[in-house]
Design an enzyme around this catalytic site. Structure first.
Site, PDB file in Angstrom:
ATOM      1  N   HIS A   1       1.623  28.405 -30.051  1.00 53.65           N
ATOM      2  CA  HIS A   1       0.378  29.137 -29.830  1.00 53.65           C
ATOM      3  C   HIS A   1      -0.694  28.639 -30.795  1.00 53.65           C
ATOM      4  O   HIS A   1      -0.375  28.043 -31.828  1.00 53.65           O
ATOM      5  CB  HIS A   1       0.577  30.643 -30.096  1.00 53.65           C
ATOM      6  CG  HIS A   1       1.386  31.359 -29.071  1.00 53.65           C
ATOM      7  ND1 HIS A   1       2.445  32.173 -29.410  1.00 53.65           N
ATOM      8  CD2 HIS A   1       1.286  31.419 -27.718  1.00 53.65           C
ATOM      9  CE1 HIS A   1       2.962  32.691 -28.309  1.00 53.65           C
ATOM     10  NE2 HIS A   1       2.281  32.252 -27.274  1.00 53.65           N
TER      11      HIS A   1
ATOM     12  N   CYS B   1       2.372  37.985 -34.756  1.00 53.26           N
ATOM     13  CA  CYS B   1       2.878  38.372 -33.439  1.00 53.26           C
ATOM     14  C   CYS B   1       3.743  39.626 -33.448  1.00 53.26           C
ATOM     15  O   CYS B   1       4.081  40.146 -32.392  1.00 53.26           O
ATOM     16  CB  CYS B   1       3.610  37.213 -32.769  1.00 53.26           C
ATOM     17  SG  CYS B   1       4.994  36.556 -33.686  1.00 53.26           S
TER      18      CYS B   1
END
Length: 250
Positions: free
Chosen positions: A160, A245
Site C-alpha cells: 500500500h 492499518c
C-alpha cells in the site's frame, strides 16, 4: 486531534490471512499481546477505543483501516481489492454509521484505506494492486463533494502507499526511496533498506507510534522533537500489517 478509534481483535485464524512476506507464521498469543499493547498506546494518546470481536470469516479483519476512509463529516466505505476481504466493511460501516454520513466505493472500483494518505485537506491516493483506477476515481469524486483535493501516486514495490510513506506532521514525512520523487518540496526522512518497515508509523495527538526495533530512527525522530511510543509489531509484520492499518481514527 483524534478522540475515537475502532479496532478489531485478531482471530485465531489470523495466520491464514493474506501476506507476501517470508517471515514465517505469526504466533497467535504474541499477536494478541501486541494488539493489546497497541490499544494501550491509543489510550495513552487520549483515544476512546471501541474494540470489536474477531470475525472468523475474515482472517485479515483486524486491519480495519483498509475498509474505510474517515473525515470530519463523513466516512467512505471502501471495497477491498482482494476477494477474500470483501464483506469486512459491513461491520465497520455499522459502527461508523452512528458517527458519520456514509459514502461508498462501488463495483468495479477497488480501494483500500492503506493506500490513502491525508495531508491537511489533500488526499494522496495510491494506485496499487489493491486500489484500481475506478476506485481512485470514485474516491476523488466523493472527496471533491466535501471540499477536499486529491492526487494519485503509483505504488509498485510495496503493498500500500502507507506501507512506504507516512505523514508525520506539517510538511514532514518518512518514506522509502520509491516515493521520494513525489515529495521533493517536503521534508522527507529517507529510510535505509534495513529500516523500510519504519515507513509505517502513526502520529496521534502529538505522540508518534513507531514499530519497536529501529533504535537509530527512533533517536533521529526524538532529536527532531517527536515523543515516540515504541510498539512491538513483529507478528503483524509477518502478515504485511503496520501501525496505521490496525485502527480507524476520528
Amino acid at each position: 486531534m483524534f478522540s475515537k478509534a475502532i479496532v478489531r481483535k485478531p482471530g485465531a485464524n489470523f495466520s491464514g490471512g493474506l501476506t507476501s512476506s517470508d517471515l514465517g507464521k505469526p504466533n497467535f498469543q504474541k499477536t494478541l499481546e501486541q494488539h493489546q499493547a497497541y490499544i494501550n498506546a491509543l489510550t495513552q494518546c487520549g483515544i476512546e477505543v471501541t474494540i470489536l470481536e474477531a470475525d472468523p470469516k475474515f482472517p485479515d479483519g483486524c486491519f480495519v483501516e483498509d475498509v474505510a476512509v474517515v473525515t470530519e463529516e463523513m466516512a467512505v466505505i471502501t471495497r477491498p481489492g482482494d476477494i477474500a476481504r470483501l464483506g469486512e466493511q459491513e461491520k465497520i460501516a455499522s459502527q461508523l454509521f452512528a458517527h458519520k454520513k456514509l459514502e461508498y466505493i462501488f463495483e468495479k472500483g477497488t480501494l483500500e484505506g492503506g493506500d490513502i494518505m491525508r495531508v491537511g485537506n489533500h488526499f494522496y491516493i495510491g494506485r496499487s494492486k489493491r486500489t484500481n483506477a475506478e476506485g481512485a476515481k470514485q474516491l476523488a469524486e466523493i472527496l471533491e463533494k466535501y471540499g477536499f483535493s486529491s492526487s494519485e501516486i503509483p505504488v509498485k514495490n510495496v503493498l500500500h502507499l502507507k506501507t512506504g510513506i507516512t505523514h508525520l506532521k506539517e510538511d514532514m514525512f518518512v518514506a522509502v526511496p520509491e516515493f521520494l520523487p513525489y515529495f521533493k518540496n517536503k521534508r522527507v526522512i529517507p529510510l535505509a533498506i534495513d529500516e523500510f518497515y519504519m515507513a509505517n508509523c502513526l502520529y496521534i495527538n502529538d505522540q508518534l507510534l513507531i514499530p519497536k526495533g529501529f533504535s537509530k530512527m527512533n533517536l533521529k525522530l526524538e532529536n527532531l522533537g517527536f515523543k515516540t511510543i515504541q510498539i512491538e509489531m513483529s507478528e503483524f509484520e509477518k502478515m504485511d500489517g503496520g501501525l496505521t492499518c490496525l485502527s480507524l481514527l476520528f
